[in-house]
Design an enzyme around this catalytic site. Structure first.
Site, short mmCIF file in Angstrom:
data_model
loop_
_atom_site.label_atom_id
_atom_site.label_comp_id
_atom_site.label_asym_id
_atom_site.label_seq_id
_atom_site.Cartn_x
_atom_site.Cartn_y
_atom_site.Cartn_z
N ASP A 191 0.79 -1.24 0.00
CA ASP A 191 0.00 0.00 0.00
C ASP A 191 0.82 1.29 0.00
OD1 ASP A 191 0.81 -0.75 2.59
OD2 ASP A 191 -0.89 0.26 3.55
N GLU A 227 -0.74 -2.08 5.28
CA GLU A 227 0.16 -1.95 6.43
C GLU A 227 -0.02 -0.59 7.09
OE1 GLU A 227 3.20 -0.63 8.88
OE2 GLU A 227 3.01 0.21 6.89
N GLU A 228 -0.24 0.45 6.28
CA GLU A 228 -0.32 1.81 6.85
C GLU A 228 -1.50 1.94 7.81
OE1 GLU A 228 1.94 3.88 6.71
OE2 GLU A 228 3.09 3.55 4.87
ZN ZN Z 1 4.47 4.21 6.46
ZN ZN Z 2 6.17 1.73 5.72
#
Ligand code: ZN
Ligand code: ZN
Length: 448
Positions: A96, A163-164
Site C-alpha cells: 500500500d 500496512e499503513e
Molecule cells: Zn508508512
Molecule cells: Zn512503511
C-alpha cells in the site's frame, strides 16, 4: 536469467576484510526490477485498494515458477517455491501507499488521485518506500528461483495489503494465511529509511515501537455561544485533556523509559461548525507509542483518567467514551536470526556498510506474522528479523544541511514526506542483496 552461465551462485567474498561483494547475476536482474519499481511508484494505491499492485507482484512471482495465491485478506498475495527438505523462509513486503501529494519533482512522480469520502480527489503517493520493498522482494525471489541449486527448503513470499492502517497482517492471518501456505520458520522484512543508500542497519532487540490509537468522545448539552452557562461545552473538556496529556510523559513516566503520547486530531460534531454554536460532541484522537505492551496499557489508562477528570471538573460534565483501535505490537529482532542475518550482510557488504539502528517510535504490523501473532495463527515458534535499508542517494546526502550524520538525518525528508525519494539504483541493489543473503543464511542452515 535463463542461461546456466548467468545463473546466480551463492555470493562469495573477495577475501579482503571490508571489501564490497557483488551478488552474482544481480546486474542482469536490475533493469526489470527498476522497471517494476518505477511502474509501482507511478501507480500507487491506498491501503485496502491495492488491486493493480497485487496483480503485478503476483504475476511476476508466477512467471518465476512460484505457486501463487491471490486475494488473501483483501488483496494479499502469498507465493511458494518448494525446493526440497529444509527450513521455510518468508520474505514480506507491503503493497500500500499513502494519501500524500508527491512533491519530489522526478519524472516518474505519482499524479494519481482517487475520490475521497466527500467526493474530493485524494492524492496518492508511495511515500513510505513500499514500492522499493516490493521490487527488492520480487528481485530476490527471481534470484533465488533461478539459483535454487544453491539452497534447500521452502521460499515463501508475501505481498501484504494495508500496512499503513495496521490492518493488513491481521486480515491475511484471519483469512488463513498460514493454513494455506507452509507456515514459515523465519519471517524476514526490511524498511527503507533516511540514511545513506548502500547501507543496512540492524537493531539489538527493539526495532520499532508498539502503538495504540484512542478515540476519546465528549458528549453533552450544546447550545448558543452567547449562553455558554447553559451548555456542557464538550469542546472545553476535550481541549483541557489535550493540554494535560503531556503530563503522562512528563510527570508519570520514568525518564529512562521512552513513551510518546500525541493528541493528533480534535473535531466537533453536531452543529459545531458555526461561530455562534457550542457543539454537543467533540472527538479527540490520541496516538500512543511505547516499547512494551505494559507501557501502552498504562498510557491508555492515563489518557482515559485525564479525560474523565477534565470532564468531571465541569459544572455540567459531558459524558466520556474511550475506544481503542489499531493496536500494533513492538517489533523485536530475534537475537539468533538477527545475528545470522547481520553476519550475512557483513559478509556481503563489508562491515562499513552495516550499521546499528536505535529503536524508533515508528510502528509496523510485521510482528503479527511472527510468534508475537500466535493469538491469530497459533504458531509461537515463528521467528523474525527486520532491518532498515538506507535510501538516501549520495547527492541528496551531500546536499542535506548539517555537518554530522545526526544533523543530516533531521533535515532529510523522512518516510511519509511528500519529498521522500529513495535513490533507485542503490536502494534496489542493496535491498535485493540484503534479502537474498539473509534468506540464504537460513535456507542453507542445515542445523535449523
Ligand atoms: Zn508508512
Ligand atoms: Zn512503511
Amino acid at each position: 536469467m535463463t542461461s546456466d552461465d548467468e545463473r546466480p551462485r551463492t555470493p562469495e567474498g573477495s577475501g579482503r576484510p571490508g571489501a564490497r561483494r557483488v551478488l552474482p547475476g544481480l546486474a542482469t536482474l536490475l533493469p526489470a526490477t527498476t522497471e517494476l519499481y518505477l511502474d509501482l511508484h507511478s501507480h500507487p494505491e491506498l491501503s485496502g485498494a491495492e488491486r493493480r499492485t497485487a496483480a503485478r507482484f503476483a504475476d511476476w512471482l508466477a512467471e518465476d515458477g512460484f505457486h501463487v495465491l491471490r486475494g488473501i485478506g483483501g488483496h494479499g498475495v502469498a507465493a511458494t517455491l518448494s525446493n526440497g527438505e529444509g527450513p521455510a523462509v518468508l520474505l514480506r513486503a507491503e503493497l500500500d501507499a499513502l494519501p500524500v501529494a508527491e512533491r519530489t519533482g522526478v519524472p516518474y512522480a505519482s499524479t494519481v488521485t482517487v475520490p475521497g469520502p466527500d467526493g474530493r480527489p485524494v492524492p496518492v503517493m508511495h511515500a513510505c518506500g513500499h514500492d522499493a520493498h516490493l521490487a527488492c522482494v520480487a528481485a530476490a525471489a527471481r534470484w533465488l528461483a533461478a539459483g535454487r541449486d544453491s539452497w534447500r527448503g521452502t521460499l515463501l513470499v508475501v505481498g501484504q495489503p494495508a500496512e499503513e492502517t495496521l490492518s493488513g497482517a491481521v486480515a491475511m492471518l484471519e483469512d488463513g494465511l498460514y493454513d494455506r501456505i507452509t507456515p514459515p520458520d523465519v519471517v524476514l522484512a526490511q524498511h527503507t529509511a533516511s540514511f545513506p543508500a548502500g547501507m543496512v542497519a540492524h537493531a539489538d532487540g527493539r526495532v520499532l515501537a508498539g502503538s495504540l490509537t484512542l478515540e476519546v468522545g465528549f458528549e453533552g448539552e450544546g447550545g448558543h455561544a452567547a449562553t455558554p452557562h447553559l451548555t456542557a461545552d464538550p469542546l472545553l473538556a476535550a481541549a483541557g485533556t489535550v493540554t494535560r496529556l503531556s503530563t503522562i510523559v512528563a510527570r508519570e513516566t520514568d525518564p529512562a523509559e521512552r513513551l510518546v503520547v500525541s493528541a493528533s486530531s480534535l473535531r466537533t460534531a453536531d452543529a459545531g461548525h458555526t461561530g455562534n454554536m457550542i457543539a454537543s460532541r467533540a472527538v479527540l484522537h490520541v496516538t500512543v507509542r511505547a516499547f512494551s505492551e505494559a507501557a501502552l496499557d498504562r498510557a491508555a489508562l492515563a489518557v482515559e483518567r485525564i479525560a474523565r477528570a477534565e470532564a468531571g471538573s465541569a459544572a455540567m460534565p459531558p459524558r466520556v467514551t474511550v475506544a481503542r483501535s489499531s493496536r500494533s505490537g513492538v517489533t523485536l529482532a530475534d537475537p539468533d536470526v538477527t545475528a545470522a542475518v547481520r553476519s550475512a550482510h557483513v559478509a556481503a557488504f563489508g562491515p562499513s556498510r552495516v550499521t546499528g539502528w536505535p529503536a524508533t517510535s515508528a510502528t509496523e504490523d510485521f510482528p503479527l506474522l511472527t510468534g508475537a501473532g500466535a493469538h491469530l495463527h497459533g504458531r509461537p515458534g515463528i521467528r523474525g528479523a527486520y532491518w532498515m535499508l538506507g535510501a538516501v542517494g549520495p547527492a541528496q546526502w551531500a546536499a542535506a544541511p548539517g555537518t554530522g550524520a545526526a544533523e543530516k538525518f533531521r533535515s532529510l525528508p523522512g518516510n511519509h514526506s511528500p519529498r521522500y525519494l529513495p535513490s533507485v539504483r542503490l536502494t534496489l541493489e542493496t535491498g535485493t542483496t540484503a534479502l537474498v543473503t539473509a534468506a540464504l543464511a537460513r535456507l542453507t542452515d542445515r542445523a535449523d
